[in-house]
Design a protein around this motif. Structure first.
Motif, short mmCIF file in Angstrom:
data_model
loop_
_atom_site.label_atom_id
_atom_site.label_comp_id
_atom_site.label_asym_id
_atom_site.label_seq_id
_atom_site.Cartn_x
_atom_site.Cartn_y
_atom_site.Cartn_z
N ILE A 55 0.85 -1.19 0.00
CA ILE A 55 0.00 0.00 0.00
C ILE A 55 0.88 1.24 0.00
O ILE A 55 1.80 1.35 0.80
N GLU A 56 0.61 2.15 -0.94
CA GLU A 56 1.33 3.43 -0.97
C GLU A 56 0.66 4.37 0.04
O GLU A 56 -0.47 4.81 -0.18
N PHE A 57 1.34 4.66 1.12
CA PHE A 57 0.75 5.49 2.18
C PHE A 57 0.38 6.88 1.68
O PHE A 57 -0.58 7.47 2.15
N GLU A 58 1.11 7.41 0.72
CA GLU A 58 0.85 8.77 0.23
C GLU A 58 -0.54 8.91 -0.36
O GLU A 58 -1.17 9.96 -0.28
N ASN A 59 -1.06 7.83 -0.97
CA ASN A 59 -2.36 7.88 -1.63
C ASN A 59 -3.42 7.04 -0.93
O ASN A 59 -4.53 6.90 -1.43
N ALA A 60 -3.10 6.47 0.21
CA ALA A 60 -4.01 5.54 0.89
C ALA A 60 -5.05 6.27 1.73
O ALA A 60 -4.87 7.41 2.13
N SER A 66 -4.80 13.74 5.16
CA SER A 66 -5.24 12.83 4.10
C SER A 66 -6.36 13.40 3.25
O SER A 66 -6.46 13.09 2.08
N TYR A 67 -7.23 14.25 3.83
CA TYR A 67 -8.35 14.78 3.06
C TYR A 67 -8.32 16.30 2.93
O TYR A 67 -9.17 16.87 2.30
N ARG A 68 -7.39 16.93 3.57
CA ARG A 68 -7.35 18.39 3.58
C ARG A 68 -6.67 18.91 2.31
O ARG A 68 -5.63 18.42 1.90
N PHE A 106 -8.32 5.16 4.86
CA PHE A 106 -8.67 4.10 5.81
C PHE A 106 -9.30 2.90 5.12
O PHE A 106 -9.14 1.77 5.54
N LYS A 107 -10.02 3.15 4.05
CA LYS A 107 -10.71 2.07 3.31
C LYS A 107 -9.71 1.02 2.80
O LYS A 107 -10.04 -0.17 2.74
N ASP A 108 -8.50 1.45 2.45
CA ASP A 108 -7.49 0.53 1.93
C ASP A 108 -7.03 -0.51 2.95
O ASP A 108 -6.41 -1.51 2.58
N PHE A 109 -7.33 -0.29 4.22
CA PHE A 109 -6.87 -1.18 5.27
C PHE A 109 -7.96 -2.11 5.79
O PHE A 109 -7.73 -2.86 6.74
N GLU A 110 -9.14 -2.09 5.19
CA GLU A 110 -10.24 -2.93 5.65
C GLU A 110 -9.96 -4.41 5.45
O GLU A 110 -10.27 -5.22 6.30
N ASN A 111 -9.41 -4.77 4.32
CA ASN A 111 -9.16 -6.17 4.04
C ASN A 111 -7.93 -6.28 3.14
O ASN A 111 -8.04 -6.27 1.93
N TYR A 161 2.80 7.43 9.71
CA TYR A 161 3.07 8.26 8.54
C TYR A 161 2.14 9.47 8.51
O TYR A 161 2.55 10.59 8.25
N LYS A 162 0.86 9.25 8.79
CA LYS A 162 -0.11 10.35 8.78
C LYS A 162 0.19 11.37 9.87
O LYS A 162 0.00 12.57 9.68
N LYS A 163 0.65 10.91 11.02
CA LYS A 163 1.04 11.83 12.07
C LYS A 163 2.21 12.70 11.60
O LYS A 163 2.22 13.90 11.81
#
Length: 68
Positions: free
Chosen positions: A2-7, A41-43, A9-14, A33-35
């Protein structure tokens, strides 16, 4: 993986091929990473007022036009 830059929360469901423990460790790394990234992520940072034509801080360009 998973590329954290474009991820989101949905990407971590399964996450396929990983058990719950392995998935949680990757999710923990994503939260770290987000911290580091100020949780943005959405701003979207605007350099102008809000209207149909805006100047945004973005790596894809500056001027964006939106029509609803």
């Amino acid at each position: 993986m998973i590329e954290f830059e474009n991820a989101t929360f949905k990407d971590f469901e399964n996450i396929s091929k990983l058990n719950i423990d392995e998935s949680s460790k990757i999710f923990e790394k994503y939260l770290s990473y987000k911290k580091y990234d100020d949780h943005q992520s959405y701003r979207i940072i605007s350099k102008s007022g809000c209207s149909s034509k805006m100047i945004l801080e973005s790596k894809y360009g500056q001027e964006f036009i939106s029509f609803k």
